[in-house]
Enzyme design. Sequence first.
Site, mmCIF file in Angstrom:
data_model
loop_
_atom_site.group_PDB
_atom_site.id
_atom_site.type_symbol
_atom_site.label_atom_id
_atom_site.label_comp_id
_atom_site.label_asym_id
_atom_site.label_seq_id
_atom_site.Cartn_x
_atom_site.Cartn_y
_atom_site.Cartn_z
ATOM 1 N N CYS A 86 4.337 12.758 -12.647
ATOM 2 C CA CYS A 86 5.938 11.743 -11.546
ATOM 3 C C CYS A 86 7.102 12.203 -12.875
ATOM 4 O O CYS A 86 7.288 11.184 -13.224
ATOM 5 C CB CYS A 86 5.260 10.289 -11.967
ATOM 6 S SG CYS A 86 4.036 9.981 -13.764
ATOM 7 N N GLY A 87 7.401 13.278 -12.986
ATOM 8 C CA GLY A 87 8.548 13.496 -13.303
ATOM 9 C C GLY A 87 8.748 13.155 -14.850
ATOM 10 O O GLY A 87 7.962 13.402 -15.899
#
Lengths: 292, 139
Positions: free
Chosen positions: A89-90
């Site tokens: 998720c980055g």
Amino acid sequence: MPSLRHIRKRISSVKNTEQITRAMKMVAAARFRKAQEAVIAARPFARGMHQVLARVALHKDVRDHPLLAHREPAKKEDLYVLTSDRGLCGSFNSSVLRALEHYLLDHYEKRDSIRVHTIGQKGYQYCKKNKLDIYENVEDLLGSPNYHRAMDLAQDLSRRFIDGEVDRVTLLLAEFKSAVQQNVVFRTLLPLDPPELQEEDLSRVDYLFEPPKPEFLDKIVHRYLANQLFMVILESVASEQGARMTAMENASENAKEMIGDLTLQYNKARQAAITRELMEIVGGAEALKSAG
Amino acid sequence: MAGTFKLRLLTPYCSCFEADAQGVMLPGEQGEFGILSNHTKFASTLKPGAVRIVTDDGKTTVFAITGGFAEVSDMGVMVLADSAERPEDIDIERAKKSKADAEAELASIDPSNELLKKRMEKRIERADNRIRLATHAGH
């Protein structure tokens, strides 16, 4: 220059990756929508809670409630770090955890009075790997945020706070701004801030209380705390899904770009091979001609 | 005809009911009570039980709630429930399972852990309430 076969292999591998990231983006988008809806659905309740507490907070007794007591200086602190259970998720988890590291460094001299609690597997794993002391890891809170679980946790927190085991409870989370933007913030959960009085709430009302006032106020203050915690969990989950959606979108875009570059390279290599073959044929024909 | 008042039933998951009502019965922690319009200002905690709403067209709507509190003011009645559902939506099997789980856990925990014990008892109470109301709704 890499061989044709080599480039072809890479293209197909990047294509596979792109398919996966695209699918993950779809899933994240659906979950993000759900998380956002949950936040929106929880708002009227939070507002109602706020209003009721603000109205009864006109009574002095609320301001004297032990959960609102500021103890200065706050010696012992419980820090709850909200990360996600899953990765990809980055920068969602890494930015929260970086803030945690900074915070612990900044307060190095009083490290023994800060207890770190993690909510979310990623934070837990990170702290274990980096030998950061974790006091407690709260599990199964993020999958489907449950109000009763939040109430149980809030109960533990308020008991510790009232007993004097801790003087302050702080949350560290990625605040939800939009799908592409999350801000890492620290929020003080305890001592509770009494809700601000707004004009519309100021209709001075004298209530009949059942059970008697102190007991009623105690219950509502506890529920107010639980609700604050619940809202924060919902917010963190929405941030996570938003961050994942954006990260996967970017990954898919990058994969697409990479496929474009590789295809260009592939075509160039193919063209070069064809040219070389033609040259060879022409060269061979010339040689035959001059020999004949 | 009886007057009506604004009634809101809110939970952390949804706003379940938001309309004018003629009356409402609420499961107060110290006994069930009814509210009609022009009630005096009143605040009470609620236990797991049934919220019975008489809507302004005279029909009765029931919600099963798991506790919370209610506030009666000149702005109407606001019920803040920890959760609420229509009895016909309750999954009896799930409620029974949740009760059995909680009972099993209650049996296995250290009896000196008052906090955990109370928590489990509350869970059983909530499950009981859901089972009772769902059975009543004619499953």
